[in-house]
Write an enzyme that holds these catalytic residues in place. Structure first.
Site, PDB file in Angstrom:
ATOM      1  N   ASN A  34       0.855  -1.189   0.000  1.00 38.76           N
ATOM      2  CA  ASN A  34       0.000   0.000   0.000  1.00 38.76           C
ATOM      3  C   ASN A  34       0.891   1.239   0.000  1.00 38.76           C
ATOM      4  OD1 ASN A  34      -1.912   1.959   0.214  1.00 38.76           O
ATOM      5  ND2 ASN A  34      -2.820   1.224   2.126  1.00 38.76           N
ATOM      6  N   SER A  35       1.000   1.869  -1.136  1.00 40.54           N
ATOM      7  CA  SER A  35       1.853   3.053  -1.289  1.00 40.54           C
ATOM      8  C   SER A  35       1.073   4.350  -1.086  1.00 40.54           C
ATOM      9  CB  SER A  35       2.484   3.054  -2.692  1.00 40.54           C
ATOM     10  OG  SER A  35       1.469   3.043  -3.691  1.00 40.54           O
ATOM     11  N   ASP A  36      -0.158   4.252  -0.587  1.00 44.89           N
ATOM     12  CA  ASP A  36      -1.000   5.438  -0.449  1.00 44.89           C
ATOM     13  C   ASP A  36      -1.474   5.604   0.994  1.00 44.89           C
ATOM     14  OD1 ASP A  36      -2.339   7.711  -1.446  1.00 44.89           O
ATOM     15  OD2 ASP A  36      -4.212   6.603  -1.620  1.00 44.89           O
ATOM     16  N   MET A  37      -0.576   5.400   1.945  1.00 42.03           N
ATOM     17  CA  MET A  37      -0.952   5.540   3.353  1.00 42.03           C
ATOM     18  C   MET A  37      -0.690   6.971   3.827  1.00 42.03           C
ATOM     19  SD  MET A  37      -0.147   1.931   5.230  1.00 42.03           S
ATOM     20  CE  MET A  37       1.601   1.890   4.872  1.00 42.03           C
TER      21      MET A  37
END
Length: 460
Positions: free
Chosen positions: A362-365
């Protein structure tokens, strides 16, 4: 020697220079005694000055009008049973800022706002600002009627407050600002239509998706954001009928297929995150029809037909209490814990969720994707949401990235949280690798990530 005369206009001009001024400071700036100052303030029209704070903490401010209208707006809350409560009056102050007492409503309050003085809007109201896909869609459709910029990012605090006060009956959390918005909520509750039945749900979602695409924000998926809408559906055993629905495109292109795969992955990730100690996750399910994939997520700030609960994301809390910026959940959460703001166990739970997100790619935290619930002046963790392997999302041009797994190892003090998160993340990748709702190619990719993480776990 004749006493210095203090005109009402001179007093107004001094008050307008800065909100929340102490009487001795005002008197010194005006060259009068404190008793003279108080006598002149008492002669001003009612409501023109607000005074708040006890004893030596008492401060005074000139009020100002919202778009030439009210200086004061009532703030309401809706409890879990759907009962309306009064929080208090929100008063706008000159030259900027506001006054609202929040502590009695269970919200933690920064030391500088303990008497109700805020440099802008009280921070829970920032959580209510329209944002994301649906916020931009609302602004695009309503900016002419509401006389605000079409770009929601350009809204001032007064723009946002005005919109909340006239059209904010169904915003994030449990607060409603202004009598007009409250009357709107009461009318909607009295005239509420029955939730959509299961047999009609996919057809309803297809219609809502078409409407959202026709009136919504172009290029949302290409920008890394799913288009979405809200709905109310009937489902046995659900905590609330209120849901947010994300959806894929309707064609069979590789890009749309990848977004559909990611919706299924988000469902699986939320199910898995809920197994981690100290964590809950938003309840979700996958539906499909008309070529689209739908991810239906129950709103955890809604309860039953009309109940609500408060909510505040980490970015808003950071701005209110820390002012640090950055996106590292554990760092910001540790700082909040250092201020005594977190309920026991929250900091450790965030560590597990942070590592889980990293280990599922998950690169959108960002800090808008972690939320908290105020509870008697402290914060507990809201259910996890928006948790999926965004590193594998299509690029802006629609290309599918050929990215090998990139998993990080922990520092010694992070190992317990890392190992718990790793076990859960491995379960996620393995589940995704065999889920037939996911395309063959993406299932194979999930299997590769599972193998890579399994190998790393053996060396950790």
């Amino acid at each position: 020697m004749r006493p210095v005369q203090l005109s009402p206009e001179a007093l107004r001009q001094q008050l307008a220079r800065q909100a929340a001024q102490a009487a001795p400071d005002l008197a010194a700036a005006l060259g009068v005694s404190v008793p003279t100052l108080h006598r002149q303030m008492a002669r001003l029209p009612a409501g023109e000055v607000i005074s708040a704070g006890r004893a030596r903490r008492t401060r005074h401010a000139l009020t100002r009008r919202l778009r030439g209208g009210q200086t004061q707006l009532p703030v309401f809350s809706v409890d879990r049973e759907g009962r309306l409560q009064t929080v208090g009056p929100l008063t706008l102050t000159a030259p900027e800022g506001s006054h609202l007492l929040l502590a009695a409503a269970g919200w933690p309050v920064p030391e500088e706002a303990r008497d109700g003085w805020w440099p802008g809007l009280p921070y829970p109201l920032h959580q209510m600002r329209p944002q994301g896909y649906m916020g931009r869609q609302f602004a695009r459709l309503s900016h002419h009627r509401l006389q605000v910029p079409e770009d929601v990012a350009r809204w001032s605090d007064d723009d946002a407050l005005y919109v909340m006060s006239v059209a904010g009956s169904d915003l994030s959390g449990n607060l409603i600002v202004g009598e007009a918005a409250c009357q709107q909520w009461l009318a909607e509750r009295a005239q509420a239509q029955a939730p959509v039945e299961e047999a009609d749900l996919v057809a309803h979602y297809l219609q809502r998706a078409d409407e959202a695409v026709a009136a919504g924000v172009p290029g949302s998926s290409a920008a890394g954001e799913f288009p979405k809408f809200t709905a109310a559906r009937a489902l046995t055993g659900a905590a609330t009928p209120h849901v947010i629905v994300k959806f894929s495109g309707a064609d069979d292109s590789a890009t749309v297929r990848r977004w559909a795969d990611l919706l299924v992955c988000e469902h699986l990730a939320l199910e898995t995150a809920a197994t981690l100690q100290g964590l809950n996750a938003a309840r979700s399910r996958i539906l499909a029809g008309g070529g689209r994939t739908f991810l239906e997520v129950e709103r955890f700030d809604r309860h039953g037909e009309a109940g609500r609960s408060p909510l505040c994301a980490l970015d808003v809390l950071d701005a209110a209490f820390l002012g640090r910026g950055g996106s590292q959940w554990p760092v910001l959460t540790a700082a909040l814990a250092g201020l005594g703001l977190l309920v026991d166990g929250v900091e450790a739970a965030v560590q597990r969720l942070w590592w889980f997100g990293r280990l599922i790619a998950n690169s959108d935290m960002h800090t808008g994707n972690l939320a908290f619930v105020p509870q008697e002046g402290r914060l507990t963790l809201a259910p996890a949401y928006d948790m999926l392997p965004m590193r594998l999302a299509p690029l802006a041009g629609g290309e599918l990235p050929a990215r090998a797994p990139e998993f990080a190892l922990p520092l010694p003090e992070e190992r317990p949280a890392w190992h718990e998160a790793c076990t859960a993340a491995l379960g996620f990748w393995e589940a995704a690798a065999v889920d037939v709702r996911i395309s063959d190619g993406f299932r194979a990719l999930c299997g590769q990530h599972a193998q890579a993480l399994r190998s790393l776990a053996e060396r950790a």
